[in-house]
Scaffold this motif. Structure first.
Motif, PDB file in Angstrom:
ATOM      1  N   PHE A  16       0.832  -1.200   0.000  1.00  7.44           N
ATOM      2  CA  PHE A  16       0.000   0.000   0.000  1.00  7.44           C
ATOM      3  C   PHE A  16       0.871   1.256   0.000  1.00  7.44           C
ATOM      4  N   HIS A  17       1.864   1.283   0.871  1.00  9.78           N
ATOM      5  CA  HIS A  17       2.779   2.423   0.967  1.00  9.78           C
ATOM      6  C   HIS A  17       3.512   2.641  -0.348  1.00  9.78           C
ATOM      7  N   HIS A  18       3.977   1.558  -0.958  1.00 10.58           N
ATOM      8  CA  HIS A  18       4.718   1.645  -2.212  1.00 10.58           C
ATOM      9  C   HIS A  18       3.843   2.179  -3.353  1.00 10.58           C
ATOM     10  N   GLN A  19       2.571   1.828  -3.351  1.00  9.30           N
ATOM     11  CA  GLN A  19       1.660   2.225  -4.429  1.00  9.30           C
ATOM     12  C   GLN A  19       1.225   3.687  -4.356  1.00  9.30           C
ATOM     13  N   LEU A  20       1.454   4.365  -3.246  1.00  7.66           N
ATOM     14  CA  LEU A  20       1.008   5.754  -3.116  1.00  7.66           C
ATOM     15  C   LEU A  20       1.613   6.655  -4.189  1.00  7.66           C
ATOM     16  N   ILE A  21       2.845   6.383  -4.578  1.00  9.75           N
ATOM     17  CA  ILE A  21       3.508   7.110  -5.664  1.00  9.75           C
ATOM     18  C   ILE A  21       3.830   6.086  -6.753  1.00  9.75           C
ATOM     19  N   PRO A  22       3.313   6.286  -7.974  1.00  7.65           N
ATOM     20  CA  PRO A  22       3.587   5.324  -9.048  1.00  7.65           C
ATOM     21  C   PRO A  22       5.088   5.134  -9.259  1.00  7.65           C
ATOM     22  N   SER A  23       5.478   3.869  -9.422  1.00  6.52           N
ATOM     23  CA  SER A  23       6.886   3.547  -9.600  1.00  6.52           C
ATOM     24  C   SER A  23       7.008   2.213 -10.323  1.00  6.52           C
ATOM     25  N   ALA A  24       8.034   2.096 -11.143  1.00  7.57           N
ATOM     26  CA  ALA A  24       8.313   0.828 -11.814  1.00  7.57           C
ATOM     27  C   ALA A  24       9.127  -0.098 -10.906  1.00  7.57           C
TER      28      ALA A  24
ATOM     29  N   ALA B  37     -17.656  16.355  -0.008  1.00  4.95           N
ATOM     30  CA  ALA B  37     -17.186  17.177  -1.136  1.00  4.95           C
ATOM     31  C   ALA B  37     -15.965  18.001  -0.736  1.00  4.95           C
ATOM     32  N   ILE B  38     -15.984  18.551   0.463  1.00  5.38           N
ATOM     33  CA  ILE B  38     -14.821  19.307   0.950  1.00  5.38           C
ATOM     34  C   ILE B  38     -13.624  18.364   1.074  1.00  5.38           C
ATOM     35  N   ALA B  39     -13.863  17.177   1.621  1.00  3.97           N
ATOM     36  CA  ALA B  39     -12.784  16.190   1.735  1.00  3.97           C
ATOM     37  C   ALA B  39     -12.288  15.760   0.353  1.00  3.97           C
ATOM     38  N   ASP B  40     -13.195  15.669  -0.628  1.00  5.78           N
ATOM     39  CA  ASP B  40     -12.784  15.337  -1.994  1.00  5.78           C
ATOM     40  C   ASP B  40     -11.756  16.343  -2.506  1.00  5.78           C
ATOM     41  N   VAL B  41     -12.070  17.623  -2.362  1.00  6.23           N
ATOM     42  CA  VAL B  41     -11.194  18.677  -2.887  1.00  6.23           C
ATOM     43  C   VAL B  41      -9.831  18.628  -2.207  1.00  6.23           C
ATOM     44  N   THR B  42      -9.809  18.497  -0.892  1.00  7.07           N
ATOM     45  CA  THR B  42      -8.523  18.470  -0.187  1.00  7.07           C
ATOM     46  C   THR B  42      -7.758  17.178  -0.489  1.00  7.07           C
ATOM     47  N   HIS B  43      -8.471  16.076  -0.671  1.00 10.36           N
ATOM     48  CA  HIS B  43      -7.821  14.803  -0.998  1.00 10.36           C
ATOM     49  C   HIS B  43      -7.175  14.861  -2.386  1.00 10.36           C
ATOM     50  N   ILE B  44      -7.907  15.408  -3.343  1.00 13.79           N
ATOM     51  CA  ILE B  44      -7.366  15.557  -4.698  1.00 13.79           C
ATOM     52  C   ILE B  44      -6.140  16.459  -4.672  1.00 13.79           C
ATOM     53  N   ALA B  45      -6.264  17.590  -3.984  1.00 16.52           N
ATOM     54  CA  ALA B  45      -5.152  18.555  -3.933  1.00 16.52           C
ATOM     55  C   ALA B  45      -3.920  17.951  -3.267  1.00 16.52           C
ATOM     56  N   ALA B  46      -4.104  17.256  -2.150  1.00 14.15           N
ATOM     57  CA  ALA B  46      -2.969  16.670  -1.436  1.00 14.15           C
ATOM     58  C   ALA B  46      -2.300  15.583  -2.275  1.00 14.15           C
ATOM     59  N   THR B  47      -3.106  14.767  -2.930  1.00  6.93           N
ATOM     60  CA  THR B  47      -2.542  13.697  -3.760  1.00  6.93           C
ATOM     61  C   THR B  47      -1.793  14.288  -4.944  1.00  6.93           C
ATOM     62  N   PHE B  48      -2.413  15.231  -5.616  1.00  5.19           N
ATOM     63  CA  PHE B  48      -1.805  15.846  -6.790  1.00  5.19           C
ATOM     64  C   PHE B  48      -0.502  16.561  -6.418  1.00  5.19           C
ATOM     65  N   ALA B  49      -0.545  17.317  -5.327  1.00  5.25           N
ATOM     66  CA  ALA B  49       0.653  18.057  -4.903  1.00  5.25           C
ATOM     67  C   ALA B  49       1.768  17.108  -4.469  1.00  5.25           C
ATOM     68  N   GLY B  50       1.409  15.943  -3.948  1.00 11.08           N
ATOM     69  CA  GLY B  50       2.409  14.997  -3.478  1.00 11.08           C
ATOM     70  C   GLY B  50       3.066  14.180  -4.574  1.00 11.08           C
ATOM     71  N   LEU B  51       2.494  14.198  -5.762  1.00  9.76           N
ATOM     72  CA  LEU B  51       3.090  13.452  -6.875  1.00  9.76           C
ATOM     73  C   LEU B  51       4.381  14.125  -7.341  1.00  9.76           C
ATOM     74  N   PRO B  52       5.377  13.344  -7.698  1.00 10.92           N
ATOM     75  CA  PRO B  52       6.588  13.942  -8.255  1.00 10.92           C
ATOM     76  C   PRO B  52       6.257  14.722  -9.526  1.00 10.92           C
ATOM     77  N   PRO B  53       6.915  15.842  -9.752  1.00 16.49           N
ATOM     78  CA  PRO B  53       6.588  16.687 -10.912  1.00 16.49           C
ATOM     79  C   PRO B  53       6.641  15.956 -12.256  1.00 16.49           C
ATOM     80  N   ASP B  54       7.525  14.970 -12.396  1.00 12.78           N
ATOM     81  CA  ASP B  54       7.663  14.302 -13.693  1.00 12.78           C
ATOM     82  C   ASP B  54       6.461  13.424 -14.043  1.00 12.78           C
ATOM     83  N   ILE B  55       5.634  13.043 -13.060  1.00 20.73           N
ATOM     84  CA  ILE B  55       4.450  12.242 -13.386  1.00 20.73           C
ATOM     85  C   ILE B  55       3.136  12.950 -13.048  1.00 20.73           C
ATOM     86  N   ARG B  56       3.235  14.131 -12.456  1.00 21.84           N
ATOM     87  CA  ARG B  56       2.029  14.853 -12.023  1.00 21.84           C
ATOM     88  C   ARG B  56       1.031  15.029 -13.162  1.00 21.84           C
TER      89      ARG B  56
END
Length: 173
Positions: free
Chosen positions: A41-49, A109-128
């Motif tokens: 689960f931890h490994h899957q949080l950020i896509p990786s080969a 809905a509020i949790a949706d917005v913050t969840h999307i934002a946190a996930t998106f911001a946490g992605l490495p820039p090269d795969i965002r």
């Protein structure tokens, strides 16, 4: 139960919010606790080969993943139980039924917005912005949540449902 038993949450909204979303929200909890487990689960949080590490997670990380699983479980249980309580306890009070459903949908809905934002911001820039590089976990955390948020907005706009409280106008004499 038929759709007419729960006027505030009918048809597709009932299927999605009363059944599918709670199940899909509780499922990650089981995945993080039981199988495939916290390390996966931890490994899957950020896509990786890279393969899933075989070393155990550090104790703090393991606790965090299990607590995240608990948050997923809580979210699914609250949705499922609050919607059912509104349906079962307020059968004849459609305004109260819709107000409670709307309150929970607004919080989600509020949790949706913050969840999307946190996930998106946490992605490495090269795969965002490289949606094809996202794994199922990333799509679940962003793509699926965008869909859920959109359906919540549609509910509030009264699309394909009869409103009993939100956006109803009382006639004045």
């Amino acid at each position: 139960m038929s759709n007419t038993d729960f006027p505030a949450l009918q048809g597709f909204y009932q299927l999605l919010f009363l059944y599918l979303e709670p199940m899909s929200t509780m499922f990650p909890a089981l995945m993080s606790w039981i199988f495939p487990g916290a390390a996966w689960f931890h490994h899957q949080l950020i896509p990786s080969a890279d393969p899933v590490p075989t070393t155990p997670l550090e104790a703090r990380t393991l606790m965090m993943v299990w607590q995240l699983g608990n948050c997923y479980l809580l979210l699914g249980l609250v949705s499922s139980l609050v919607f059912r309580a509104a349906r079962d306890s307020l059968r004849k009070d459609l305004v109260a039924q819709e107000r409670i459903v709307g309150s929970l949908l607004a919080a989600l809905a509020i949790a949706d917005v913050t969840h999307i934002a946190a996930t998106f911001a946490g992605l490495p820039p090269d795969i965002r912005y490289n949606f094809l590089a996202w794994n199922s976990m990333t799509h679940g955390n962003i793509t699926t949540v965008v869909v859920l948020f959109s359906v919540r907005l549609a509910w509030f706009m009264g699309i394909n449902r009869t409103p009993y409280y939100y956006f109803t106008h009382k006639k004045t004499v």
